[in-house]
Motif scaffolding. Sequence first.
Motif, PDB file in Angstrom:
ATOM      1  N   LEU A 242       0.784  -1.118   0.031  1.00 57.30           N
ATOM      2  CA  LEU A 242       0.014   0.091  -0.063  1.00 57.30           C
ATOM      3  C   LEU A 242       0.687   1.300  -0.011  1.00 57.30           C
ATOM      4  CD1 LEU A 242      -2.651  -1.063   2.636  1.00 57.30           C
ATOM      5  CD2 LEU A 242      -2.943  -1.229   0.216  1.00 57.30           C
ATOM      6  N   ALA A 243       2.004   1.214   0.282  1.00 57.42           N
ATOM      7  CA  ALA A 243       3.033   2.442   0.493  1.00 57.42           C
ATOM      8  C   ALA A 243       3.064   3.234  -1.050  1.00 57.42           C
ATOM      9  CB  ALA A 243       4.346   2.010   0.899  1.00 57.42           C
ATOM     10  N   ASP A 244       3.384   2.412  -1.826  1.00 56.43           N
ATOM     11  CA  ASP A 244       3.755   3.262  -3.023  1.00 56.43           C
ATOM     12  C   ASP A 244       2.651   3.967  -3.546  1.00 56.43           C
ATOM     13  OD1 ASP A 244       5.168   3.628  -5.331  1.00 56.43           O
ATOM     14  OD2 ASP A 244       4.738   1.961  -6.598  1.00 56.43           O
ATOM     15  N   SER A 245       1.528   3.820  -3.541  1.00 57.82           N
ATOM     16  CA  SER A 245       0.309   4.563  -4.155  1.00 57.82           C
ATOM     17  C   SER A 245       0.163   5.686  -3.284  1.00 57.82           C
ATOM     18  CB  SER A 245      -0.917   3.702  -4.140  1.00 57.82           C
ATOM     19  OG  SER A 245      -1.230   3.285  -3.034  1.00 57.82           O
ATOM     20  N   ALA A 246       0.291   5.485  -1.879  1.00 56.47           N
ATOM     21  CA  ALA A 246       0.240   6.563  -1.017  1.00 56.47           C
ATOM     22  C   ALA A 246       1.382   7.540  -1.064  1.00 56.47           C
ATOM     23  CB  ALA A 246       0.273   5.968   0.245  1.00 56.47           C
ATOM     24  N   ILE A 247       2.636   7.135  -1.407  1.00 54.93           N
ATOM     25  CA  ILE A 247       3.767   8.079  -1.483  1.00 54.93           C
ATOM     26  C   ILE A 247       3.433   8.722  -2.826  1.00 54.93           C
ATOM     27  CG2 ILE A 247       5.925   8.305  -1.764  1.00 54.93           C
ATOM     28  CD1 ILE A 247       6.198   5.644  -0.038  1.00 54.93           C
ATOM     29  N   SER A 248       2.987   8.051  -3.737  1.00 57.72           N
ATOM     30  CA  SER A 248       2.750   8.741  -5.230  1.00 57.72           C
ATOM     31  C   SER A 248       1.714   9.872  -5.172  1.00 57.72           C
ATOM     32  CB  SER A 248       2.797   7.750  -6.306  1.00 57.72           C
ATOM     33  OG  SER A 248       3.575   7.177  -6.373  1.00 57.72           O
ATOM     34  N   ALA A 249       0.737   9.441  -4.252  1.00 57.31           N
ATOM     35  CA  ALA A 249      -0.445  10.307  -4.212  1.00 57.31           C
ATOM     36  C   ALA A 249      -0.098  11.638  -3.376  1.00 57.31           C
ATOM     37  CB  ALA A 249      -1.602   9.851  -3.780  1.00 57.31           C
ATOM     38  N   ALA A 250       0.638  11.324  -2.402  1.00 57.75           N
ATOM     39  CA  ALA A 250       1.020  12.544  -1.349  1.00 57.75           C
ATOM     40  C   ALA A 250       1.915  13.569  -2.322  1.00 57.75           C
ATOM     41  CB  ALA A 250       1.828  12.161  -0.223  1.00 57.75           C
ATOM     42  N   LYS A 251       2.891  13.065  -3.092  1.00 56.72           N
ATOM     43  CA  LYS A 251       3.621  13.791  -3.712  1.00 56.72           C
ATOM     44  C   LYS A 251       3.028  14.585  -5.041  1.00 56.72           C
ATOM     45  CE  LYS A 251       8.352  13.130  -5.641  1.00 56.72           C
ATOM     46  NZ  LYS A 251       9.439  11.919  -6.111  1.00 56.72           N
ATOM     47  N   ARG A 252       1.770  14.149  -5.494  1.00 58.40           N
ATOM     48  CA  ARG A 252       1.103  14.865  -6.400  1.00 58.40           C
ATOM     49  C   ARG A 252       0.300  15.952  -5.822  1.00 58.40           C
ATOM     50  NH1 ARG A 252       0.307   9.438  -8.397  1.00 58.40           N
ATOM     51  NH2 ARG A 252      -1.975   9.527  -7.127  1.00 58.40           N
ATOM     52  N   ALA A 253      -0.352  15.449  -4.615  1.00 60.79           N
ATOM     53  CA  ALA A 253      -1.056  16.616  -3.802  1.00 60.79           C
ATOM     54  C   ALA A 253      -0.577  17.733  -3.129  1.00 60.79           C
ATOM     55  CB  ALA A 253      -1.665  15.927  -2.590  1.00 60.79           C
ATOM     56  N   GLN A 268      -9.886  -0.463  -3.207  1.00 62.06           N
ATOM     57  CA  GLN A 268      -8.594  -0.386  -3.821  1.00 62.06           C
ATOM     58  C   GLN A 268      -7.586  -0.970  -2.802  1.00 62.06           C
ATOM     59  OE1 GLN A 268      -8.943   4.103  -4.161  1.00 62.06           O
ATOM     60  NE2 GLN A 268      -8.363   3.772  -6.306  1.00 62.06           N
ATOM     61  N   ARG A 269      -7.444  -0.645  -1.598  1.00 64.94           N
ATOM     62  CA  ARG A 269      -6.587  -1.256  -0.919  1.00 64.94           C
ATOM     63  C   ARG A 269      -6.523  -2.885  -0.553  1.00 64.94           C
ATOM     64  NH1 ARG A 269      -8.680   2.613   2.911  1.00 64.94           N
ATOM     65  NH2 ARG A 269      -8.907   0.869   4.689  1.00 64.94           N
ATOM     66  N   GLN A 270      -7.842  -3.521  -0.651  1.00 62.44           N
ATOM     67  CA  GLN A 270      -7.954  -4.844  -0.813  1.00 62.44           C
ATOM     68  C   GLN A 270      -7.195  -5.463  -1.981  1.00 62.44           C
ATOM     69  OE1 GLN A 270     -12.108  -4.751   1.600  1.00 62.44           O
ATOM     70  NE2 GLN A 270     -12.110  -6.410   0.096  1.00 62.44           N
ATOM     71  N   TRP A 271      -7.419  -4.677  -3.069  1.00 60.66           N
ATOM     72  CA  TRP A 271      -7.150  -5.231  -4.441  1.00 60.66           C
ATOM     73  C   TRP A 271      -5.484  -5.102  -4.271  1.00 60.66           C
ATOM     74  CZ3 TRP A 271      -4.312  -3.006  -8.333  1.00 60.66           C
ATOM     75  CH2 TRP A 271      -4.052  -3.817  -9.452  1.00 60.66           C
ATOM     76  N   LEU A 272      -5.089  -4.210  -4.014  1.00 61.06           N
ATOM     77  CA  LEU A 272      -3.357  -4.139  -3.817  1.00 61.06           C
ATOM     78  C   LEU A 272      -2.903  -5.093  -2.950  1.00 61.06           C
ATOM     79  CD1 LEU A 272      -2.908  -0.118  -3.662  1.00 61.06           C
ATOM     80  CD2 LEU A 272      -2.225  -1.899  -5.584  1.00 61.06           C
ATOM     81  N   ALA A 274      -4.145  -8.097  -2.083  1.00 64.56           N
ATOM     82  CA  ALA A 274      -4.412  -9.409  -3.059  1.00 64.56           C
ATOM     83  C   ALA A 274      -3.575  -9.514  -3.932  1.00 64.56           C
ATOM     84  CB  ALA A 274      -5.903  -9.407  -3.231  1.00 64.56           C
ATOM     85  N   LYS A 275      -3.241  -8.686  -4.748  1.00 63.73           N
ATOM     86  CA  LYS A 275      -2.370  -8.517  -5.994  1.00 63.73           C
ATOM     87  C   LYS A 275      -0.872  -8.867  -5.314  1.00 63.73           C
ATOM     88  CE  LYS A 275      -0.630  -5.690  -9.662  1.00 63.73           C
ATOM     89  NZ  LYS A 275      -0.659  -4.228 -10.058  1.00 63.73           N
ATOM     90  N   ALA A 276      -0.509  -8.131  -4.212  1.00 69.69           N
ATOM     91  CA  ALA A 276       0.852  -8.488  -3.702  1.00 69.69           C
ATOM     92  C   ALA A 276       0.888  -9.974  -3.331  1.00 69.69           C
ATOM     93  CB  ALA A 276       1.194  -7.318  -2.583  1.00 69.69           C
ATOM     94  N   SER A 277      -0.204 -10.370  -2.509  1.00 73.06           N
ATOM     95  CA  SER A 277      -0.013 -11.654  -2.106  1.00 73.06           C
ATOM     96  C   SER A 277      -0.085 -12.810  -3.250  1.00 73.06           C
ATOM     97  CB  SER A 277      -1.393 -12.067  -1.397  1.00 73.06           C
ATOM     98  OG  SER A 277      -1.229 -13.453  -0.976  1.00 73.06           O
ATOM     99  N   PHE A 278      -0.459 -12.425  -4.409  1.00 70.75           N
ATOM    100  CA  PHE A 278      -0.606 -13.265  -5.567  1.00 70.75           C
ATOM    101  C   PHE A 278       0.651 -13.182  -6.206  1.00 70.75           C
ATOM    102  CE2 PHE A 278      -1.321 -14.369 -10.088  1.00 70.75           C
ATOM    103  CZ  PHE A 278      -1.953 -15.515 -10.101  1.00 70.75           C
ATOM    104  N   LEU A 279       1.379 -12.309  -6.792  1.00 71.33           N
ATOM    105  CA  LEU A 279       2.258 -11.830  -7.417  1.00 71.33           C
ATOM    106  C   LEU A 279       3.811 -12.030  -6.568  1.00 71.33           C
ATOM    107  CD1 LEU A 279       1.441  -8.812  -9.635  1.00 71.33           C
ATOM    108  CD2 LEU A 279       1.254 -11.445 -10.170  1.00 71.33           C
ATOM    109  N   LYS A 280       3.442 -12.090  -5.321  1.00 67.39           N
ATOM    110  CA  LYS A 280       4.885 -12.005  -4.366  1.00 67.39           C
ATOM    111  C   LYS A 280       5.723 -10.572  -4.683  1.00 67.39           C
ATOM    112  CE  LYS A 280       3.923 -15.869  -2.234  1.00 67.39           C
ATOM    113  NZ  LYS A 280       2.507 -15.957  -2.686  1.00 67.39           N
ATOM    114  N   ARG A 281       4.996  -9.661  -4.889  1.00 65.67           N
ATOM    115  CA  ARG A 281       5.892  -8.292  -5.197  1.00 65.67           C
ATOM    116  C   ARG A 281       4.848  -7.272  -4.417  1.00 65.67           C
ATOM    117  NH1 ARG A 281       5.908  -9.905 -10.639  1.00 65.67           N
ATOM    118  NH2 ARG A 281       4.504  -8.004 -11.435  1.00 65.67           N
ATOM    119  N   PHE A 282       5.662  -6.190  -3.921  1.00 66.37           N
ATOM    120  CA  PHE A 282       4.795  -4.999  -3.373  1.00 66.37           C
ATOM    121  C   PHE A 282       5.266  -3.970  -4.007  1.00 66.37           C
ATOM    122  CE2 PHE A 282       8.386  -6.219  -0.494  1.00 66.37           C
ATOM    123  CZ  PHE A 282       9.364  -5.015  -0.667  1.00 66.37           C
TER     124      PHE A 282
END
Length: 282
Positions: A242-253, A268-272, A274-282
């Motif tokens: 969840l960190a990347d999207s938060a940091i990017s959004a803050a930078k834009r804001a 959105q957070r649940q999707w992120l 679940a995606k990380a769990s499936f792909l083994k990438r954050f």
Amino acid sequence: MTQQDTTIDPCLTTLRDTDRDRYLACLLAPADKRPALAALYAFNAEIARIRDLVREPLPGEVRMQWWRDLLEGTPHGESLANPVASALLDAIEAHNLPRQTLINMIEARIFDLYDDVFEDRNALEGYAGETASALIQLASIVLSPEDAARNAEAAGHAGVAQAMAGMLLLMPLHRRRGQVYIPGDMLAAAGLDRESFLEGRDKERISAAIEIFCTHAQDHLASARRVAIAKSVFPAFIPVALADSAISAAKRAGASLLEKPIQPSQLQRQWLLAKASFLKRF
């Protein structure tokens, strides 16, 4: 896991109400590891929200001391009746978790009770290392002690990025309280201090300070991503997704972050996660 299953574990029930993201991450972990992970995450949630529950620092320090006494082996009479405390002690025993690391987490959280500013980025990293990074490492020990040791550096960087993302998400709340988590050296680099940042008038310089902060967080996230995380311990890193999207959004804001929250929707957070769990990438 069914609704009935979650109510059986009081730590999961606590997490569902106090830290929904780690609650969902816990459900994505192996079933046999969930009780210990839930105990760690619930303990973290309890000490992290103490500032929300008290009006003055002293009562907060008393609550912190309650947890410290528990971990140091001198619990208060009613301590073991607390389901989170009891589950935490069970997790420590079952997985040989270092009590001092948990005590250090409490000590670091005392900072939250006051309105001081981190002197510099090293102080910020120290705080994040003893809180978010330590939690990832403790969860990794629960999942696989051997792989936890090999991924300790990744846990360090990931935790700093995660902690900084959380600070950005909570910046409107922190400002209302008079708290500033951007370190003094970053504020000074933008021509600000605590008072002028909280005042919120110099939008250009405030945006610059937030950008410096975000860039530092992204550097730590990039360092964590360069490490191949063992699959056995990856569930400990799922919340970092969840960190990347938060940091990017803050930078834009930019400076508008002081007024306008950037928390994405629960879906959105649940999707992120679940995606990380499936792909083994954050």
